[in-house]
Design an enzyme around this catalytic site. Sequence first.
Site: not given
Length: 398
Positions: A138, A223, A252
């Site tokens: 993702f 990532d 995040k």
Amino acid sequence: MNNADIIALGEKYVMNTYARFPIALVRGEGMSVWDADGKEYLDFLAGIAVCNLGHCHPKVSSAVAAQAKTLFHVSNLYHTEPQVRLAKWLCDHTFADKVFFCNSGAEANEGAIKLARKICHDRGEEGRKTIISATMSFHGRTLATLTATGQEKVKKGFAPLPAGFIHIAYDDLDALQKAVDVNTAAIILEPIQGEGGIRMPSPGYLQAVRKLADERGALLIFDEVQTGAGRTGAFLACEHEGVTPDIATMAKGLGGGAPIGAVLATEEAAKSFTPGTHATTFGGNPLCAAAALAAMEAMEEENIIGNCREMGKHLLGKLEKIAESSPRAKNARGRGLLIGLELEGGISPATIVSAMMAKGFLIGSAGESVLRFAPPLIVTKDQIDLLADALSSALDSL
Ligand SMILES: *Cc1c(COP(=O)(O)O)cnc(C)c1O
């Protein structure tokens, strides 16, 4: 407004892109959040791996309040102190020499993909445009990052998608060896796949990927949007494997709750971003940069990553016991406080998430059959024990 009032207004006026649970949260402190009807929850999801220091950490809240009274926003036409200090902090604590700030994980990955292609362009390697990513990955919801994402469900209905993306199986070195060639600009991988189901690579895989990228002249992007900022018990998850990428992305957990993303790069890689090549109005603005800087400094001062390592072992141990004893769960896995528990027998994660919510615990899901635990890194042993007891009884009473 109570839960029902807020939910009714949202259903009328907010676009229906989220399958939300039927509570509205109004306040948070440390491990706890409260809904609009006054019910308290222990938060084992932390805003999806965002609130690593807990809710409303006093140092972060004070820094935001002070910055909000001093200078909110001025654009990137000017230098600002919070942004440069945050960039220095990140470079002092990672492989990176230079940082570009943006506003989300998807934007950070967009930036990384653009940087990788620009580097190849600047080297005169015009053929190198392809981005290789993994199935079950993702990387975000913008057009390029959803194309990089290795899950069909996020792409349906959005064609035509950008060209130049291919997918290989995660943790499969042979597949990667066959895919990387003279047209490869970069390989982008999560050091642990988050949304895909907390999927860990075999030991040595990331090192072998680094070696392959070097041999074939491709760039390596990690990532670290979900795994970064201490979540796995190291500042970046790639540190566990002793591997450094050319480019890493964060978001995040970086802002302590404030929306901020970052593209981290080596000096060599960063050179290809020159004035006019990439930009964002809000990226690294004083408010969000001050929040992130306060979050990073508090994390260091309070040895929060140390607590993450210790509590991560405790939580994983508890979940392993549940996986052994319950016929409805198997295979607890993860690192630090990014942990998954696989459900058995076709039980939908949402069923357990809802049952846990009724018991006063927020947990998440990942993939089709995995419960996700990503609490604030300040979680205590007692809180983990409470969660484990509640989860055992939720699984038993199915
Ligand atoms: C959440 C996530 C993203 C997307 O971040 P947004 O801030 O939602 O755009 C990208 N990559 C990974 C690994 C993520 O977990």
